[in-house]
Design a protein around this motif. Structure first.
Motif: not given
Length: 321
Positions: A195-196, A199, A204, A206, A252, A257
Motif C-alpha cells: 500500500v505504501r 500511494l 501520496q 503517507t 483518491l 481520500c
C-alpha cells in the motif's frame, strides 16, 4: 538513401557507403551498404546507423539496419516508399523510457525492450508489438518483470496491456494513454500490492501500510479524476495502529481520500466507517466500532494523541487532520 526513400525530408550527417547500381536512369536498381554517424533526422540526433539496403520501384528495403539514438539500439527491417509509407519490423533493447513523453506527475525511468511492427507514415506512425523490462522505476518505486503488449499512434491513442511485479505484489494493467493531456485511464488489478509503495506512485507519501488485493480504476471519468479502489488490505496499519484486515472502497483524488466503505478487523474488534480523510487537510468521518485499540481514533491526525485501552464507540469527526 534519404533522397531515394524520403526526398522531402532533411537528413544530415556523415556516411560511408558501398553502392552497386544497375538498371536504367529512369528505373534504377540500387544495392548498397551504409555506415552513417553523427546524423540528425527531424531534430533527433542519431549516433549511428548501419546496414544493407535495396532500392527499386520507388521503394527502399532495409535489411538488418542497426540504429543507435537516444541511448537506444534497435534493429530495423522492412520497406519505405517515396511517399513516406513505412512497413518496418523493429526490435530494440534498452529503449530509455525517460526520453519518451511522460505523464503528468509521473516520472518513469529505465530501459524497455520492444519487438513489433512500425507502419503508417513518418507523420503518423503506428506501433504494435511486445514490450518487456527487468526493472523500471515509477516515481522512485521499483517495478520488475514487466511483460505485455503496446499499441501506439501518438497523441491520445496509445494503449498498454502489461503484467508486472512490485515486491511481493502481482499487477495487471490494461490502460489507454493520452499523450496530449498526459494522463492514463484504465484498470489496474492488484494481488498483494504494498500500500505504501502504491500511494507513493500516486504521489501520496503517507504512513499507511499493508498488502492490498483488488481493482483500481484509473481516471475513469477523465483527466485528474483520480483512482477508485475496491480492495481488501491485509496486515494494514496507519502509523503504529494495526488491523489484520480492511475491506475498503474509496476514491483518491488530489490527496483527498473519500471513503465510501470501510470495514476493518482488529483482533476481536470491528470497525466500520465512511467519510473524507486527508492526512494533509480536511477530515470528515463517521466511524463506529467495538472492542478496538483506542489509538485508532487519532491515527489520522498529524500529531496523534496517545490513547490506550480497548473501547467501543460511535463517532463523527470533522476539521483538519
Amino acid at each position: 538513401i534519404a533522397a531515394l526513400a524520403m526526398p522531402d525530408e532533411k537528413i544530415t550527417g556523415n556516411a560511408d557507403s558501398f553502392i552497386a547500381l544497375t538498371g536504367t536512369p529512369s528505373n534504377p536498381n540500387v544495392r548498397g551498404e551504409i555506415l552513417a554517424y553523427e546524423s540528425s533526422f527531424r531534430d533527433y540526433f542519431v549516433e549511428k546507423l548501419s546496414g544493407r539496403y535495396v532500392y527499386n520501384n520507388d521503394m527502399v528495403q532495409l535489411e538488418n539496419f542497426n540504429v543507435k539514438f537516444m541511448q537506444t539500439s534497435a534493429f530495423v527491417n522492412g520497406t519505405i516508399d517515396r511517399s513516406g509509407v513505412i512497413d518496418l519490423h523493429v526490435e530494440g533493447d534498452n529503449v530509455r523510457i525517460e526520453n519518451l513523453p511522460q505523464l503528468e506527475d509521473v516520472s518513469i525511468n529505465g530501459g524497455l525492450a520492444v519487438n513489433g511492427s512500425l507502419t503508417g507514415t513518418f507523420d503518423k506512425p503506428y506501433f504494435n508489438g511486445r514490450v518487456s523490462s527487468d526493472a523500471v522505476t515509477v516515481n522512485g518505486q521499483a517495478i520488475t518483470d514487466i511483460e505485455g503488449e503496446a499499441w501506439s499512434e501518438g497523441g491520445p491513442n496509445n494503449y498498454v496491456r502489461v503484467t508486472f511485479k512490485q515486491g511481493r505484489g502481482d499487477f495487471s494493467l490494461d490502460a489507454g494513454v493520452d499523450l496530449n493531456q498526459r494522463f492514463a485511464h484504465g484498470l489496474l488489478e492488484v494481488t498483494n500490492g504494498d500500500v505504501r509503495s502504491l500511494l507513493a506512485v500516486a504521489g501520496q507519501n503517507t504512513e499507511i501500510g499493508g498488502l492490498l488485493s483488488g481493482t483500481i480504476p484509473l481516471n475513469s471519468s477523465g483527466r485528474r479524476n483520480g483512482l477508485l479502489l475496491d480492495a481488501t488490505v491485509r496486515d494494514a496499519n496507519v502509523r503504529d495502529v494495526k488491523c489484520e484486515e480492511v475491506d475498503v472502497n474509496f476514491h483518491l483524488q488530489g490527496g483527498k481520500c473519500t471513503i465510501n466503505r470501510l470495514e476493518a478487523r482488529q483482533g476481536e474488534g470491528r470497525i466500520v466507517g465512511a467519510g473524507i480523510a486527508d492526512l494533509r487537510g480536511e477530515l470528515s468521518l463517521e466511524v463506529g466500532g467495538n472492542n478496538l485499540d483506542a489509538s485508532i481514533l487519532t491515527a489520522f491526525m498529524e500529531k496523534p494523541v496517545n490513547f490506550k485501552g480497548d473501547m467501543s464507540f460511535l463517532m463523527q469527526a470533522s476539521g483538519s487532520a
